[in-house]
Design an enzyme around this catalytic site. Sequence first.
Site, PDB file in Angstrom:
ATOM      1  N   HIS A  89       0.828  -1.210   0.000  1.00  0.00           N
ATOM      2  CA  HIS A  89       0.000   0.000   0.000  1.00  0.00           C
ATOM      3  C   HIS A  89       0.859   1.255   0.000  1.00  0.00           C
ATOM      4  O   HIS A  89       1.985   1.267   0.508  1.00  0.00           O
ATOM      5  CB  HIS A  89      -0.980  -0.005   1.177  1.00  0.00           C
ATOM      6  CG  HIS A  89      -0.360  -0.060   2.534  1.00  0.00           C
ATOM      7  ND1 HIS A  89       0.071   1.064   3.210  1.00  0.00           N
ATOM      8  CD2 HIS A  89      -0.125  -1.101   3.372  1.00  0.00           C
ATOM      9  CE1 HIS A  89       0.544   0.722   4.394  1.00  0.00           C
ATOM     10  NE2 HIS A  89       0.456  -0.588   4.517  1.00  0.00           N
ATOM     11  N   ASP A  91      -0.415   4.367   1.099  1.00  0.00           N
ATOM     12  CA  ASP A  91      -0.796   5.305   2.149  1.00  0.00           C
ATOM     13  C   ASP A  91      -0.077   4.969   3.451  1.00  0.00           C
ATOM     14  O   ASP A  91       0.435   3.855   3.636  1.00  0.00           O
ATOM     15  CB  ASP A  91      -2.307   5.317   2.346  1.00  0.00           C
ATOM     16  CG  ASP A  91      -2.872   3.954   2.732  1.00  0.00           C
ATOM     17  OD1 ASP A  91      -2.336   2.929   2.274  1.00  0.00           O
ATOM     18  OD2 ASP A  91      -3.861   3.898   3.495  1.00  0.00           O
ATOM     19  N   ASP A 121       6.297   0.633   7.124  1.00  0.00           N
ATOM     20  CA  ASP A 121       4.879   0.357   6.848  1.00  0.00           C
ATOM     21  C   ASP A 121       4.330   1.351   5.841  1.00  0.00           C
ATOM     22  O   ASP A 121       3.706   2.341   6.206  1.00  0.00           O
ATOM     23  CB  ASP A 121       4.087   0.430   8.156  1.00  0.00           C
ATOM     24  CG  ASP A 121       2.626   0.067   7.983  1.00  0.00           C
ATOM     25  OD1 ASP A 121       2.280  -0.567   6.970  1.00  0.00           O
ATOM     26  OD2 ASP A 121       1.824   0.430   8.867  1.00  0.00           O
ATOM     27  N   GLU A 155      -5.173   1.343   2.409  1.00  0.00           N
ATOM     28  CA  GLU A 155      -5.040   0.186   3.295  1.00  0.00           C
ATOM     29  C   GLU A 155      -5.156   0.586   4.755  1.00  0.00           C
ATOM     30  O   GLU A 155      -5.635  -0.199   5.589  1.00  0.00           O
ATOM     31  CB  GLU A 155      -3.694  -0.512   3.042  1.00  0.00           C
ATOM     32  CG  GLU A 155      -3.560  -1.886   3.697  1.00  0.00           C
ATOM     33  CD  GLU A 155      -3.068  -1.842   5.142  1.00  0.00           C
ATOM     34  OE1 GLU A 155      -3.176  -2.879   5.832  1.00  0.00           O
ATOM     35  OE2 GLU A 155      -2.579  -0.776   5.582  1.00  0.00           O
ATOM     36  N   GLU A 156      -4.737   1.810   5.084  1.00  0.00           N
ATOM     37  CA  GLU A 156      -4.735   2.241   6.469  1.00  0.00           C
ATOM     38  C   GLU A 156      -6.110   2.694   6.968  1.00  0.00           C
ATOM     39  O   GLU A 156      -6.246   3.145   8.098  1.00  0.00           O
ATOM     40  CB  GLU A 156      -3.714   3.373   6.675  1.00  0.00           C
ATOM     41  CG  GLU A 156      -2.263   2.975   6.439  1.00  0.00           C
ATOM     42  CD  GLU A 156      -1.716   2.027   7.503  1.00  0.00           C
ATOM     43  OE1 GLU A 156      -2.491   1.627   8.401  1.00  0.00           O
ATOM     44  OE2 GLU A 156      -0.528   1.683   7.431  1.00  0.00           O
TER      45      GLU A 156
END
Length: 446
Positions: A89, A91, A121, A155-156
């Site tokens: 991802h 974001d 991340d 995704e977050e």
Amino acid sequence: MASSTTPAGPDAEALDEVVAFTSDLIRIDTSNRGGGDCRERPAAEYVAERLADAGVEPTLLERTPGRTNVVARIPGTDPTAPALLVHGHLDVVPADPAEWTVHPFSGEVRDDVVWGRGAVDMKNMDAMVLAVARSWARQGVRPRRDIVLAYTADEEDSADDGSGFLADRHAALFEGCTEGISESGAFSFHPQPGMTLYPIGAGERGTAWLRLTARGRAGHGSKVNDANAVTRLAAAVARIGAHTWPVRLTATVRAALTELAALHGIEVDTDDPDLDVPLLLDKLGPAAALVEATVRNSANPTMLQAGYKCNVIPGQAVAHVDGRMLPGAEEEFAATMDRLTGPDVEWKFHHREVPLEAPVDSPTFAKLRAAVERFDPDGHTLPFTMSGGTDAKQFSRLGITGYGFSPLKLPPGLDYGALFHGVDERVPVDALHFGVRVLDHYLKTA
């Protein structure tokens, strides 16, 4: 299989590029504040331009303007082999610069460490995959099976603009994909001196974000009120926060406990119904951190909303709870929430995604292990279940089995878990180089 003429590893330029790409992507602020407040398009365009430059044709897709995803396919040499999805991802969660040693969106490289939000991340993995793809193009390398690359938005938060949108609306782009790899696995973990573990994700707890609503009788704050919505909600929240969930061992967690126990010289039968799991976790010491959050369901109250003035009793109060469900324990979770909330509080799923479990005795898992151990022969790989979730949940709708595999060799003392969504997120340059080498080797022959 890759031919005997296939280069042994990534070229030197790939090792330089992965650092530059990680740093550049961090500098592109893609903070996801939830509720649609994010814009991944600049990062998506950055990735797409570099894929196109390597001869890999990218497709940019949006459900919502600015919430951009990138999908590309690298053809393999064996047309009969199933395709492999590699996704990451774009974001990140927000970061407050006042709390950081280095500005979270600087992408600064200091003392051979890349600093910034997304360093683990997961803009590091995004960069590693991009560097590998470009190295293959320069060297004329083709993988055995088709590799589908997906760089996702959202995704977050809910993934509605990212992997959910791709799985629901663009399934054809993932035709032939049976397995996938992504974040939260194959990072080094040092529970004690001389022991290096590499947990590879083979399961995820399901997501159960809840909204609790208590209703009562509005009135003056000075009056007796036996139907106070805030009181009702507070009681339910306190019961949820104090609840101890029963131990439920999944196949992946059993495998992890068995291997961890063996490494610590402990004899254990995880099929024993009388097994004292808390005692076993105590015996494992720091290594227990890999499994302790995944031996049971969980529900953590996280938000409270009620009232508008101190002397007014509101007629409604709302709370939010972050719940997580083990594979096979979803019905138990719902029944427990019914009991804990009681008759005066309603609850519903605000966001829900399924728990996952992938086989740990599969040829794919064996290859993932072998790829890590090839570059760190003294390390021990083992399966584990992620306490949270990833985009693998949404891609599972397409029948894709997901593994957590974003390899990093970190030094003792650098706590990978604490860096996720934490202050001073950072990744050593050497760890990025390790990841590129491992991914290059695995993806060529997967």
